[in-house]
Design a protein around this motif. Structure first.
Motif, PDB file in Angstrom:
ATOM      1  N   ARG A  54       0.849  -1.196   0.000  1.00  0.00           N
ATOM      2  CA  ARG A  54       0.000   0.000   0.000  1.00  0.00           C
ATOM      3  C   ARG A  54       0.881   1.242   0.000  1.00  0.00           C
ATOM      4  O   ARG A  54       1.962   1.246   0.603  1.00  0.00           O
ATOM      5  CB  ARG A  54      -0.932   0.037   1.221  1.00  0.00           C
ATOM      6  N   SER A  56       0.649   5.705   0.298  1.00  0.00           N
ATOM      7  CA  SER A  56      -0.207   6.843   0.614  1.00  0.00           C
ATOM      8  C   SER A  56       0.614   8.128   0.609  1.00  0.00           C
ATOM      9  O   SER A  56       1.819   8.127   0.879  1.00  0.00           O
ATOM     10  CB  SER A  56      -0.890   6.671   1.974  1.00  0.00           C
ATOM     11  N   ILE A  62      -2.768   6.114  -2.687  1.00  0.00           N
ATOM     12  CA  ILE A  62      -2.497   6.370  -4.101  1.00  0.00           C
ATOM     13  C   ILE A  62      -2.066   5.066  -4.765  1.00  0.00           C
ATOM     14  O   ILE A  62      -1.516   4.173  -4.124  1.00  0.00           O
ATOM     15  CB  ILE A  62      -1.430   7.468  -4.309  1.00  0.00           C
ATOM     16  N   ALA A  63      -2.352   4.978  -6.050  1.00  0.00           N
ATOM     17  CA  ALA A  63      -2.082   3.746  -6.788  1.00  0.00           C
ATOM     18  C   ALA A  63      -0.646   3.729  -7.294  1.00  0.00           C
ATOM     19  O   ALA A  63      -0.023   4.774  -7.491  1.00  0.00           O
ATOM     20  CB  ALA A  63      -3.052   3.626  -7.958  1.00  0.00           C
ATOM     21  N   PHE A  70       4.941   5.177  -9.895  1.00  0.00           N
ATOM     22  CA  PHE A  70       3.746   5.957  -9.549  1.00  0.00           C
ATOM     23  C   PHE A  70       4.018   7.441  -9.749  1.00  0.00           C
ATOM     24  O   PHE A  70       5.163   7.887  -9.681  1.00  0.00           O
ATOM     25  CB  PHE A  70       3.339   5.697  -8.085  1.00  0.00           C
ATOM     26  N   GLU A 141     -11.978   5.749 -14.679  1.00  0.00           N
ATOM     27  CA  GLU A 141     -10.710   5.016 -14.746  1.00  0.00           C
ATOM     28  C   GLU A 141     -10.606   4.416 -16.141  1.00  0.00           C
ATOM     29  O   GLU A 141     -11.439   3.614 -16.556  1.00  0.00           O
ATOM     30  CB  GLU A 141     -10.679   3.910 -13.691  1.00  0.00           C
ATOM     31  N   MET A 219      -3.704   7.041 -13.831  1.00  0.00           N
ATOM     32  CA  MET A 219      -3.216   7.226 -12.467  1.00  0.00           C
ATOM     33  C   MET A 219      -3.726   8.526 -11.827  1.00  0.00           C
ATOM     34  O   MET A 219      -3.039   9.134 -11.016  1.00  0.00           O
ATOM     35  CB  MET A 219      -1.691   7.191 -12.417  1.00  0.00           C
ATOM     36  N   ARG A 266      -5.637  13.919  -8.996  1.00  0.00           N
ATOM     37  CA  ARG A 266      -6.366  13.598  -7.770  1.00  0.00           C
ATOM     38  C   ARG A 266      -6.752  14.855  -6.973  1.00  0.00           C
ATOM     39  O   ARG A 266      -6.596  14.921  -5.760  1.00  0.00           O
ATOM     40  CB  ARG A 266      -5.540  12.659  -6.905  1.00  0.00           C
TER      41      ARG A 266
END
Length: 283
Positions: A54, A56, A62-63, A70, A141, A219, A266
């Motif tokens: 994971r 963040s 965040i992916a 990323f 997406e 993304m 985002r």
């Protein structure tokens, strides 16, 4: 020693990715091998540490892609420190507090003018539906991969209004300029700055944006092109970098023909000048 080898391998992979970008940036550093502009309105690419499950930024998930890469970005008014954290498969975690450089924006003071004119009844009736379309578009997406590319300018011309500039009306701040304006004649071609998918192609001019076109670059990164005279692509079309997509215009709330290009990741508004680099010289 094994951890160092894995990290070195990550740097090699990220360096290959960063090599596709428009500007030569500092060598990737830190546990996330970040490569980009750590400043308000800035944008960077990184790679998660081995074993990450994971990721963040400021506690918001965040992916990251299958290869660990990323993107992250910092809003025009981002705080001076942002925490990036990875949770690892073994239960451990890796954190890095990023120092975000504060920028000084162009501020114009108009002490004799009110902040906004009273909106018309037509504007009040139409605006909620327009905003709903924009929000829905950004939530789509598409799997686009354009975020990996070196972004190009969608058109070449004189920059007439910078990102982040703001007016103060009789002591009350107006909204800051969320993109960059290029002074160009009506009909000048607009090209895709990177690969993407059309997530909004306004069938009729919006009250403020006029003919509005939006591309998803993947993304969470999207482009918006405002005040167009014509849109040449359709909702759902997959677009290649450099492909003609529209024409410059003066539709919506515009005093003359120009292209407004906005970038958002985002919810964070990004300075296109920091993503695409210096404007190429006009031929």
């Amino acid at each position: 020693m094994l951890g160092r080898r894995r990290f070195a391998a990550g740097l090699v992979a990220l360096s290959s990715l960063a090599g596709t970008r428009a500007a030569a940036l500092a060598a990737p550093t830190g546990p996330f091998a970040l490569d980009g502009r750590m400043e308000q309105g800035g944008w960077a690419l990184g790679r998660v540490p081995p074993g990450t499950v994971r990721l963040s930024l400021e506690a918001q998930p965040i992916a990251f892609a299958a290869d660990g890469c990323f993107p992250i970005a910092f809003d025009r008014d981002a705080a001076p420190v942002a925490r990036l954290e990875a949770v690892l498969r073994d239960g451990g975690s890796v954190r890095e507090d990023l120092a975000i450089a504060v920028r000084h924006w162009k501020i114009s003071r108009l002490d004799s003018l009110p902040k906004y004119p009273v909106p018309s009844a037509e504007f009040a009736a139409r605006r909620p539906a327009e905003l709903a379309q924009i929000v829905a578009a950004r939530a789509r997406e598409t799997g686009a991969d354009g975020w990996r590319q070196a972004f190009r300018w969608p058109a070449i011309g004189r920059i007439s209004t910078l990102f982040g500039s703001q007016r103060i009306y009789a002591g009350e701040p107006g909204a800051y300029h969320s993109g960059i304006d290029l002074a160009l004649p009506t009909g000048a071609p607009v090209r895709a700055p990177a690969d993407g998918v059309v997530i909004l192609a306004a069938e009729a001019p919006f009250t403020l944006e006029g003919h509005l076109l939006m591309l998803d670059h993947g993304m969470g990164l999207s482009s918006a092109f405002l005040h167009l005279s014509r849109i040449d692509v359709r909702l759902g079309d997959r677009i290649a970098q450099g492909q003609p997509i529209a024409a410059v215009g003066a539709t919506g709330r515009a005093t003359g023909p120009h292209l407004h290009w906005g970038l958002m990741w985002r919810g964070a508004r990004i300075d296109p000048l920091l993503v695409a680099g210096a404007m190429p010289r006009m031929r």
